[in-house]
Design a protein around this motif. Structure first.
Motif, short mmCIF file in Angstrom:
data_model
loop_
_atom_site.label_atom_id
_atom_site.label_comp_id
_atom_site.label_asym_id
_atom_site.label_seq_id
_atom_site.Cartn_x
_atom_site.Cartn_y
_atom_site.Cartn_z
N SER A 11 -5.87 62.00 -20.36
CA SER A 11 -5.22 63.17 -19.76
C SER A 11 -5.42 63.19 -18.25
O SER A 11 -4.48 63.44 -17.48
CB SER A 11 -5.78 64.45 -20.39
OG SER A 11 -5.54 64.48 -21.78
N ILE A 12 -6.65 62.95 -17.80
CA ILE A 12 -6.95 63.00 -16.37
C ILE A 12 -6.26 61.87 -15.62
O ILE A 12 -5.72 62.05 -14.53
CB ILE A 12 -8.47 62.97 -16.15
CG1 ILE A 12 -9.10 64.27 -16.70
CG2 ILE A 12 -8.81 62.80 -14.67
CD1 ILE A 12 -10.60 64.25 -16.74
N LEU A 13 -6.27 60.69 -16.22
CA LEU A 13 -5.66 59.52 -15.57
C LEU A 13 -4.17 59.42 -15.86
O LEU A 13 -3.50 58.54 -15.32
CB LEU A 13 -6.36 58.25 -16.05
CG LEU A 13 -7.85 58.14 -15.72
CD1 LEU A 13 -8.48 56.95 -16.43
CD2 LEU A 13 -8.06 58.05 -14.22
N ASN A 14 -3.64 60.31 -16.73
CA ASN A 14 -2.23 60.33 -17.12
C ASN A 14 -1.81 58.99 -17.73
O ASN A 14 -0.77 58.42 -17.38
CB ASN A 14 -1.33 60.67 -15.91
CG ASN A 14 0.12 60.87 -16.32
OD1 ASN A 14 0.41 61.27 -17.46
ND2 ASN A 14 1.04 60.58 -15.41
N LEU A 15 -2.61 58.48 -18.64
CA LEU A 15 -2.33 57.20 -19.27
C LEU A 15 -1.52 57.39 -20.55
O LEU A 15 -1.72 58.35 -21.29
CB LEU A 15 -3.64 56.49 -19.62
CG LEU A 15 -4.49 56.05 -18.42
CD1 LEU A 15 -5.81 55.48 -18.89
CD2 LEU A 15 -3.74 55.02 -17.57
N ARG A 16 -0.61 56.46 -20.80
CA ARG A 16 0.19 56.51 -22.03
C ARG A 16 -0.60 56.07 -23.24
O ARG A 16 -0.34 56.51 -24.36
CB ARG A 16 1.41 55.60 -21.88
CG ARG A 16 2.44 56.09 -20.88
CD ARG A 16 3.66 55.19 -20.91
NE ARG A 16 4.73 55.72 -20.08
CZ ARG A 16 5.95 55.21 -20.03
NH1 ARG A 16 6.24 54.14 -20.75
NH2 ARG A 16 6.86 55.73 -19.26
N ALA A 17 -1.53 55.16 -23.05
CA ALA A 17 -2.32 54.62 -24.15
C ALA A 17 -3.78 54.63 -23.76
O ALA A 17 -4.15 55.05 -22.66
CB ALA A 17 -1.86 53.20 -24.48
N ALA A 18 -4.62 54.17 -24.65
CA ALA A 18 -6.06 54.15 -24.38
C ALA A 18 -6.34 53.33 -23.13
O ALA A 18 -5.70 52.30 -22.90
CB ALA A 18 -6.81 53.56 -25.57
N PRO A 19 -7.27 53.78 -22.30
CA PRO A 19 -7.57 53.03 -21.08
C PRO A 19 -8.17 51.67 -21.38
O PRO A 19 -8.87 51.49 -22.38
CB PRO A 19 -8.60 53.93 -20.36
CG PRO A 19 -9.18 54.79 -21.43
CD PRO A 19 -8.09 55.00 -22.43
N GLU A 20 -7.86 50.71 -20.52
CA GLU A 20 -8.40 49.37 -20.67
C GLU A 20 -9.83 49.36 -20.14
O GLU A 20 -10.07 49.67 -18.96
CB GLU A 20 -7.55 48.37 -19.90
CG GLU A 20 -8.06 46.94 -19.98
CD GLU A 20 -7.28 46.00 -19.10
OE1 GLU A 20 -7.76 44.86 -18.89
OE2 GLU A 20 -6.21 46.40 -18.58
N PRO A 21 -10.82 49.04 -20.97
CA PRO A 21 -12.21 49.12 -20.50
C PRO A 21 -12.53 48.03 -19.48
O PRO A 21 -12.00 46.92 -19.54
CB PRO A 21 -13.02 48.92 -21.79
CG PRO A 21 -12.12 48.16 -22.71
CD PRO A 21 -10.73 48.61 -22.38
N LEU A 22 -13.38 48.39 -18.55
CA LEU A 22 -13.90 47.44 -17.57
C LEU A 22 -15.19 46.88 -18.15
O LEU A 22 -16.24 47.53 -18.12
CB LEU A 22 -14.15 48.15 -16.24
CG LEU A 22 -14.75 47.34 -15.10
CD1 LEU A 22 -13.83 46.20 -14.70
CD2 LEU A 22 -15.02 48.24 -13.90
#
Length: 451
Positions: A11-22
């Motif tokens: 929600s905060i990053l406005n991502l369409r899918a799960a964030p890619e982990p670093l």
């Protein structure tokens, strides 16, 4: 990260899918900060690194569950941008005007990312392309300087501790805001004293709505963040040079964070309240607001360290070292960065001579019709000529495709960029520059080398 944290981060990053982990090995900075944080709250911290998204560092601290896990999310992009701003501020350039243009170009690219966070994809593509129109002279910097890799491979020396740890410690400081009313009261009193002393109680415009309350929140986060760093460094024997580096790094890192926060606020206002956005110049969060933060930060550090220095009879040395930090935070390069930020805002909103028509749709119905054909032609030309354009544009397009266009803006220019650059763009050799070293392989947008 668990499902709840994943949803909040998306929600905060406005991502369409799960964030890619670093994914990375154990990082000393994170381990040490987590251990120190437990002295303030008996709670666990989970750190989550994220790739391929807009620049952001934030904490998720559930107020409903006392003692619940605090989640600190940091993005690779946030460190890359901070490294770029610092490099622009300290690298030698022909003149102040050149540095100002370079800063303007860099802030347009940063604003494009924040527009993606606001779901304004058409505006983001337009602002990104416009960053390449700013006619900067030939200047080479470490575009994102490999900051994450630097932190993972270097021992926890002073510069790495502050550069890597300060953004995290500052955000953790926000989660301690309600933990000590005395600190909040002290910061509020110091802010009132500063305004009274320098402006006789009437400062030159606070900036956007709520700026005063926001500034107080940042002051408290600075205070707690600095304490976390100092406690993390506790027990280490630093010589005079080490302490000088340590305090100078505080000043530089704080400048970078403030400038990024200001750019984000400009974009938020432009999207949500254009009238207020046009009225609140970037200098609304101007140099005097940074001056408050640096003075209170170093005042808190001096108070925190005074007992330790008194034990060894070096109170005067502490005072001189604090002066080093304050001097570092007044470097001309950072003032020019602030000017470059203001220039980028004026270009986005059509307030300067460079942009007779605003770049952003919220400030003029002709924005897309005027700019998109012009920027499209320029993008085609650059795509044929430079690997730098292709590589950086592919990264931007990938960030755009990972975010949601919830404002429904036209994506014609973004689609053109997607077609112009290969799916796998040339990899730019990026590494952190040492001292006065100049890396001749990378040029900033709009450099003379592109013409």
């Amino acid at each position: 990260m668990d499902a709840r944290v994943d949803f909040a981060a998306r929600s905060i990053l406005n991502l369409r899918a799960a964030p890619e982990p670093l994914v990375h090995p154990e990082w000393d900075v994170i381990t040490s900060l987590a251990r120190t944080f437990t002295r303030y709250k008996s709670t666990e911290i989970e750190f989550h690194g994220v790739r391929n998204c807009v620049p952001e560092v934030f904490t998720l601290s559930p107020r409903s569950a006392r003692g619940g896990t605090v989640h600190c999310v940091y993005t690779e992009r946030s460190y890359n941008i901070a490294a770029l701003l610092r490099t622009i501020a300290v690298v030698k350039v022909p003149d102040e005007g050149a540095r100002r243009l370079i800063a303007q170009s860099a802030f347009l690219q940063l604003a494009a990312d924040y527009l993606l966070q606001q779901g304004a994809h058409g505006d983001a593509a337009r602002v990104y392309c416009a960053s390449w129109l700013v006619k900067t002279p030939l200047l080479v910097v470490g575009q994102d300087a490999g900051m994450i890799e630097t932190f993972l491979t270097n021992p926890m020396i002073e510069s790495v501790m502050v550069e890597g740890g300060w953004p995290l410690a500052h955000e953790l400081g926000h989660s301690l805001y309600d933990g000590d009313g005395q600190v909040v009261e002290w910061c509020a009193d110091m802010l009132a004293q500063y305004v009274e002393h320098y402006f006789e109680g009437s400062p030159p415009r606070w900036g956007p709505p709520g700026a005063r309350g926001g500034l107080l929140s940042e002051l408290v986060a600075d205070y707690f963040g600095a304490e976390l760093i100092l406690r993390t460094m506790g027990g280490r024997a630093l010589d005079t040079t080490g302490w000088g580096v340590f305090l100078s790094e505080f000043a530089a890192s704080m400048w970078a964070i403030m400038l990024m926060e200001t750019c984000k606020e400009v974009v938020r206002l432009a999207c949500e309240d254009p009238a207020a956005g046009r009225a609140a110049a970037a200098s609304g969060q101007r140099a005097w607001m940074y001056d408050v933060r640096r003075r209170l930060l170093f005042g808190g550090i001096q108070a925190d360290l005074s007992a330790a220095f008194a034990e060894v009879g070096q109170e005067d040395l502490l005072g001189s070292l604090i002066g080093v930090g304050l001097d570092a935070s007044s470097m001309p390069g950072y003032a020019v960065l602030l000017t470059g930020l203001t220039d980028s805002q004026h270009m986005m909103m059509g307030l300067g001579r460079e942009a007779p028509v605003p770049l952003l749709e919220g400030f003029g119905a002709r924005a897309a019709q005027f700019w998109d054909p012009l920027l499209g032609r320029e993008a085609r030309r650059r795509a044929r000529k430079t690997d730098v354009f292709r590589a950086l544009t592919r990264e931007f397009v990938n960030r755009a495709r990972a975010t949601d266009n919830f404002r429904g803006q036209d994506t014609g220019l973004l689609d053109l960029l997607d077609r112009l650059v290969p799916d796998v763009a040339p990899v730019l050799a990026r590494r952190r520059l040492e001292g006065d070293e100049t890396d001749l392989r990378i040029t900033l947008p709009g450099s003379a080398g592109d013409h």
